[in-house]
Scaffold this motif. Structure first.
Motif, PDB file in Angstrom:
ATOM      1  N   PHE A 140       7.727 -30.467   1.536  1.00  0.00           N
ATOM      2  CA  PHE A 140       6.913 -29.283   1.234  1.00  0.00           C
ATOM      3  C   PHE A 140       5.879 -29.068   2.340  1.00  0.00           C
ATOM      4  CE2 PHE A 140       2.959 -27.743  -0.904  1.00  0.00           C
ATOM      5  CZ  PHE A 140       3.367 -26.434  -1.141  1.00  0.00           C
ATOM      6  N   PHE A 141       5.175 -30.138   2.726  1.00  0.00           N
ATOM      7  CA  PHE A 141       4.152 -30.013   3.772  1.00  0.00           C
ATOM      8  C   PHE A 141       4.777 -29.718   5.138  1.00  0.00           C
ATOM      9  CE2 PHE A 141       1.379 -33.020   1.110  1.00  0.00           C
ATOM     10  CZ  PHE A 141       0.689 -31.961   0.540  1.00  0.00           C
ATOM     11  N   PHE A 142       5.900 -30.357   5.425  1.00  0.00           N
ATOM     12  CA  PHE A 142       6.494 -30.232   6.758  1.00  0.00           C
ATOM     13  C   PHE A 142       7.247 -28.909   6.933  1.00  0.00           C
ATOM     14  CE2 PHE A 142       6.673 -34.631   8.954  1.00  0.00           C
ATOM     15  CZ  PHE A 142       5.333 -34.793   8.691  1.00  0.00           C
ATOM     16  N   HIS A 143       7.986 -28.502   5.898  1.00  0.00           N
ATOM     17  CA  HIS A 143       8.886 -27.352   6.079  1.00  0.00           C
ATOM     18  C   HIS A 143       8.480 -26.120   5.286  1.00  0.00           C
ATOM     19  CE1 HIS A 143      11.225 -30.109   8.385  1.00  0.00           C
ATOM     20  NE2 HIS A 143      11.358 -30.907   7.354  1.00  0.00           N
ATOM     21  N   GLY A 144       7.460 -26.253   4.407  1.00  0.00           N
ATOM     22  CA  GLY A 144       6.986 -25.089   3.660  1.00  0.00           C
ATOM     23  C   GLY A 144       7.998 -24.629   2.635  1.00  0.00           C
ATOM     24  N   LEU A 145       7.687 -23.505   1.983  1.00  0.00           N
ATOM     25  CA  LEU A 145       8.542 -22.999   0.909  1.00  0.00           C
ATOM     26  C   LEU A 145       9.637 -22.075   1.446  1.00  0.00           C
ATOM     27  CD1 LEU A 145       5.800 -22.132  -1.764  1.00  0.00           C
ATOM     28  CD2 LEU A 145       7.406 -24.058  -1.809  1.00  0.00           C
ATOM     29  N   VAL A 146       9.312 -21.314   2.483  1.00  0.00           N
ATOM     30  CA  VAL A 146      10.237 -20.269   2.946  1.00  0.00           C
ATOM     31  C   VAL A 146      11.442 -20.895   3.665  1.00  0.00           C
ATOM     32  CG1 VAL A 146      10.459 -18.278   4.510  1.00  0.00           C
ATOM     33  CG2 VAL A 146       8.413 -18.532   3.087  1.00  0.00           C
ATOM     34  N   LEU A 147      12.637 -20.420   3.320  1.00  0.00           N
ATOM     35  CA  LEU A 147      13.883 -20.947   3.909  1.00  0.00           C
ATOM     36  C   LEU A 147      13.979 -20.511   5.365  1.00  0.00           C
ATOM     37  CD1 LEU A 147      16.630 -22.422   3.183  1.00  0.00           C
ATOM     38  CD2 LEU A 147      17.577 -20.152   2.911  1.00  0.00           C
ATOM     39  N   ARG A 148      14.320 -21.446   6.237  1.00  0.00           N
ATOM     40  CA  ARG A 148      14.499 -21.127   7.658  1.00  0.00           C
ATOM     41  C   ARG A 148      15.885 -20.582   7.864  1.00  0.00           C
ATOM     42  NH1 ARG A 148      11.051 -25.517  10.993  1.00  0.00           N
ATOM     43  NH2 ARG A 148       9.463 -25.721   9.411  1.00  0.00           N
ATOM     44  N   ARG A 149      15.970 -19.472   8.539  1.00  0.00           N
ATOM     45  CA  ARG A 149      17.295 -18.876   8.795  1.00  0.00           C
ATOM     46  C   ARG A 149      17.716 -19.231  10.224  1.00  0.00           C
ATOM     47  NH1 ARG A 149      18.508 -15.980   4.681  1.00  0.00           N
ATOM     48  NH2 ARG A 149      16.932 -15.062   3.312  1.00  0.00           N
TER      49      ARG A 149
END
Lengths: 186, 186
Positions: free
Chosen positions: A176-185
């Motif tokens: 959660f801290f490293f990659h956040g909530l938003v999906l990377r496209r």
């Protein structure tokens, strides 16, 4: 100490430490002084632990991950103390302390600031090396540590002692801290 | 209430509400009952606010952003109440309450759970629609709300009242939650 500062008697503390009340009063003038002493020791231990990781070799991403895991570990072992610590900080803010205690509280606040600077330093290093997104390290770290500290309100230490903090929970939080909530496209 | 539950007298509460102590005792049996009543009203207001946003049209990303901003806004206006609320939850956990108060505290805990479910629901919707990364919504939302609630320890309400919470701080925090720390290479 699970019951908070006001509800914790010196008898409980003595039992916890395996000492007599007389022996405690030999070293500390009052319950407040004892608490500040114990709190300082715990903070020093925490600070040394994350400082060692911050100053070790390796990529900032990897060091920050290890510092987060160390913080969760320390939360688990110091959780009742941290709850009391928050009450002490409240005392500090609202000023119902003696001048001697105020000096000790100032030292605790300085240690907390150093602790946060350790995290912010590794974050800034990682931003320079292109691993981390450019951001305000002070705000990011306060929010990150806040998210972790909140665990003491929902993750019962009893459970943690029984089973160890499940790896699934800690890796969910790090992701959660490293990659956040938003999906990377990508 | 800035001084916490124990240090807040009914006189202070009466002054805050612009009422007399007699009038307060007409409605509430004790200080604890008054506090629970005020706390319930504040929680209901918070719950209705985020529920309305959660159930409104628009993309989950946009709704979650608005719910986070609403939570920060509510934190700013309810910060002393929330500090007292945490102490009340401690009472709940450690059981020093009357049966009537325990019922009210149970209702508060139910409201808090509903509040978290609103956030988790929008997060799950966004995961299904491909906007959010697959994750454990309960853990992510507890960590997110914890990170936000921690603001009450470092962001002084006095400042917020003077200047409004600077947009820079809130957008740093939203970016941290949405995009995480690690730089995207896309």
């Amino acid at each position: 100490m699970e019951r908070g500062y006001a509800a914790t008697s010196l008898d409980t503390v003595a039992e916890f430490l395996g000492a007599t009340k007389g022996r405690i009063y030999y070293y500390y003038k009052s319950k407040a002084d004892l608490f500040f002493g114990v709190h300082r020791e715990a903070n020093l231990l925490s600070l040394r632990t994350v400082e060692t990781i911050a100053n070790s070799p390796g990529m900032p991403t990897e060091r920050l991950r290890r510092m987060i895991l160390a913080h969760i570990e320390l939360l688990g072992s110091h959780s009742p103390l941290l709850r009391v610590a928050q009450q002490a900080l409240d005392m500090h803010i609202y000023g119902s302390t003696t001048p001697d205690q105020r000096k000790l509280l100032d030292a605790l606040v300085t240690m907390r600031d150093e602790y946060e600077r350790c995290f912010a330093g590794v974050l800034s290093e990682g931003t320079k090396s292109g691993e981390f997104r450019p951001c305000d390290p002070a705000i990011a770290i306060k929010t990150l540590l806040g998210g972790l500290n909140w665990m003491t309100t929902w993750y019962r230490p009893g459970h943690a002692r029984e089973s160890g903090l499940p790896k699934r929970v800690t890796s969910e939080i790090v992701d959660f801290f490293f990659h956040g909530l938003v999906l990377r496209r990508d």
